[in-house]
Design an enzyme around this catalytic site. Sequence first.
Site, PDB file in Angstrom:
ATOM      1  N   ASN A 160     -21.780  20.322   7.210  1.00  0.00           N
ATOM      2  CA  ASN A 160     -21.703  19.143   6.349  1.00  0.00           C
ATOM      3  C   ASN A 160     -23.099  18.515   6.290  1.00  0.00           C
ATOM      4  O   ASN A 160     -23.527  17.866   7.238  1.00  0.00           O
ATOM      5  CB  ASN A 160     -20.680  18.160   6.955  1.00  0.00           C
ATOM      6  CG  ASN A 160     -20.635  16.834   6.224  1.00  0.00           C
ATOM      7  OD1 ASN A 160     -21.179  16.693   5.123  1.00  0.00           O
ATOM      8  ND2 ASN A 160     -19.985  15.855   6.825  1.00  0.00           N
ATOM      9  N   LYS A 200     -24.089  16.129   4.530  1.00  0.00           N
ATOM     10  CA  LYS A 200     -24.052  14.694   4.192  1.00  0.00           C
ATOM     11  C   LYS A 200     -25.103  14.426   3.095  1.00  0.00           C
ATOM     12  O   LYS A 200     -25.354  15.289   2.267  1.00  0.00           O
ATOM     13  CB  LYS A 200     -24.251  13.842   5.441  1.00  0.00           C
ATOM     14  CG  LYS A 200     -23.296  14.270   6.570  1.00  0.00           C
ATOM     15  CD  LYS A 200     -23.259  13.348   7.732  1.00  0.00           C
ATOM     16  CE  LYS A 200     -22.288  13.899   8.770  1.00  0.00           C
ATOM     17  NZ  LYS A 200     -22.120  13.038   9.921  1.00  0.00           N
ATOM     18  N   HIS A 234     -13.479  12.211   5.671  1.00  0.00           N
ATOM     19  CA  HIS A 234     -14.502  12.112   6.706  1.00  0.00           C
ATOM     20  C   HIS A 234     -14.579  10.655   7.168  1.00  0.00           C
ATOM     21  O   HIS A 234     -14.413   9.742   6.358  1.00  0.00           O
ATOM     22  CB  HIS A 234     -15.853  12.584   6.157  1.00  0.00           C
ATOM     23  CG  HIS A 234     -16.866  12.718   7.241  1.00  0.00           C
ATOM     24  ND1 HIS A 234     -17.524  11.639   7.766  1.00  0.00           N
ATOM     25  CD2 HIS A 234     -17.287  13.799   7.933  1.00  0.00           C
ATOM     26  CE1 HIS A 234     -18.327  12.053   8.741  1.00  0.00           C
ATOM     27  NE2 HIS A 234     -18.210  13.362   8.856  1.00  0.00           N
ATOM     28  N   GLU A 278     -16.953   8.777   7.718  1.00  0.00           N
ATOM     29  CA  GLU A 278     -17.907   7.952   6.950  1.00  0.00           C
ATOM     30  C   GLU A 278     -17.293   7.500   5.625  1.00  0.00           C
ATOM     31  O   GLU A 278     -17.561   6.402   5.151  1.00  0.00           O
ATOM     32  CB  GLU A 278     -19.209   8.746   6.733  1.00  0.00           C
ATOM     33  CG  GLU A 278     -19.995   8.853   8.031  1.00  0.00           C
ATOM     34  CD  GLU A 278     -20.786  10.139   8.198  1.00  0.00           C
ATOM     35  OE1 GLU A 278     -21.084  10.803   7.183  1.00  0.00           O
ATOM     36  OE2 GLU A 278     -21.112  10.485   9.356  1.00  0.00           O
ATOM     37  N   GLU A 324     -12.461  14.862  14.440  1.00  0.00           N
ATOM     38  CA  GLU A 324     -13.800  14.347  14.706  1.00  0.00           C
ATOM     39  C   GLU A 324     -13.704  12.953  15.336  1.00  0.00           C
ATOM     40  O   GLU A 324     -13.555  11.953  14.619  1.00  0.00           O
ATOM     41  CB  GLU A 324     -14.599  14.240  13.409  1.00  0.00           C
ATOM     42  CG  GLU A 324     -14.781  15.559  12.697  1.00  0.00           C
ATOM     43  CD  GLU A 324     -15.984  15.531  11.768  1.00  0.00           C
ATOM     44  OE1 GLU A 324     -16.864  16.376  11.950  1.00  0.00           O
ATOM     45  OE2 GLU A 324     -16.051  14.650  10.893  1.00  0.00           O
ATOM     46  N   GLY A 351     -22.730  12.130  15.221  1.00  0.00           N
ATOM     47  CA  GLY A 351     -24.126  11.738  15.085  1.00  0.00           C
ATOM     48  C   GLY A 351     -24.664  10.973  16.278  1.00  0.00           C
ATOM     49  O   GLY A 351     -25.739  10.380  16.215  1.00  0.00           O
ATOM     50  N   SER A 398     -21.267  15.967  16.952  1.00  0.00           N
ATOM     51  CA  SER A 398     -22.405  16.408  17.778  1.00  0.00           C
ATOM     52  C   SER A 398     -22.279  17.842  18.295  1.00  0.00           C
ATOM     53  O   SER A 398     -22.740  18.154  19.389  1.00  0.00           O
ATOM     54  CB  SER A 398     -22.650  15.430  18.932  1.00  0.00           C
ATOM     55  OG  SER A 398     -22.992  14.152  18.416  1.00  0.00           O
TER      56      SER A 398
HETATM   57  P1  PGA Z   1     -22.630  15.488  13.599  1.00  0.00           P
HETATM   58  O1  PGA Z   1     -21.661  15.189  12.364  1.00  0.00           O
HETATM   59  O2  PGA Z   1     -22.487  16.953  13.920  1.00  0.00           O
HETATM   60  O3  PGA Z   1     -23.989  15.127  13.120  1.00  0.00           O
HETATM   61  O4  PGA Z   1     -22.158  14.637  14.745  1.00  0.00           O
HETATM   62  C1  PGA Z   1     -20.410  15.809  12.288  1.00  0.00           C
HETATM   63  C2  PGA Z   1     -19.685  15.334  11.055  1.00  0.00           C
HETATM   64  O5  PGA Z   1     -19.781  14.133  10.752  1.00  0.00           O
HETATM   65  O6  PGA Z   1     -19.034  16.108  10.342  1.00  0.00           O
END
Ligand code: PGA
Length: 257
Positions: free
Chosen positions: A9, A11, A98, A100, A170, A176, A216
Site C-alpha cells: 500500500n 498510500k 483502511h 486512515e 491492522e 507506521g 509495520s
Molecule cells: P505500515 O502501514 O506498514 O507503514 O505500518 C501499513 C498499512 O497502513 O497498510
Amino acid sequence: MRQRIVAGNWKMNKTRDEGLALVSELSNMIADEVSGNVQVVLCPPSIYLAAVGKMIQGSGSIALGAQNCHQKAAGAYTGEVSAAMLRSVGVQYVILGHSERRQYFGESNSLLKEKTDIALEAGLTPIFCCGELLELREQGVHLDFVRNQLTESLFHLSNEQLRRLVIAYEPIWAIGTGKTASNAQAQEMHAALREHLASRYGQETAQEIRILYGGSVNASNAEELFASPDVDGGLVGGASLKSREFTDIVKAAAGKS
Ligand code: PGA
C-alpha cells in the site's frame, strides 16, 4: 492451503517517475524470486493505476490493487473514482476501510458495507481492513471491537460473496509506528476473526479466507509474523516503497528468506 498474499500500500507517496521506477525494479526482482505460492498486489495511488497495470501485464505473480473506491456506481461525485472505473483499467483488488480512511475521511462500518457491495459487484476483490486503537486493546475489548467491524460491514454477504474477500487485520497502534503486534497478538486476533467468520459462514468457508496482517511489517519481522498459522500474508505500507525490502517480505511469505 491458503495462497498467501503480500500487498503493498503506497498510500499518498511517490511521483509518477519514482513509482514506475519502483515497479520496474520489483517486476524484475519478484519474477526471479517468488514461488507460485504468493500473490503480490501493488496498490499505487489511483492516478498511476493504468500505467502500473501496463507494466505488470502478463506477470502471473503481481496483481494490481487500488487504495479506495466510492460507494456509488456512478454519478455526480466530483473527484471520486468508482469500482467499475477501477475494474475497467485492469484493477483486481481494492483496499477498503483502511484505518486512515476511517480516521481522516470518516468511513463508518455502514459506509464500508456499501463499498464492499459495489466493489464485489464490479468484480473486484476487496481487501477489507479492520483493527483497534491501543486504548481498546488496553481495555481488553479489542477482539469484540474488531469482530463487530466484520459483523457490521460484511455479515450481510452471501457465502459465495464472502469467499471472494480478503481481510487485513491492522492494529492502528502498529501502523507506521515501527511497533508490530507480537506473533501471539496477531495469531490471537486472526484466529478469533476466523472463528467469527465460521460462526456465520461455517468452518469450510472460514478456512478459505485469507487474513493478512498489517502494521509495520518489514523485512526483519515478516518471516516470524507469517509463521503464525492464521496469518496469510501482509498488507505493507512504508516497507512497500523500497524494492529490496518489499521483495524480502515477499520472499518471507514464499518461505524463501
Ligand atoms: P505500515 O502501514 O506498514 O507503514 O505500518 C501499513 C498499512 O497502513 O497498510
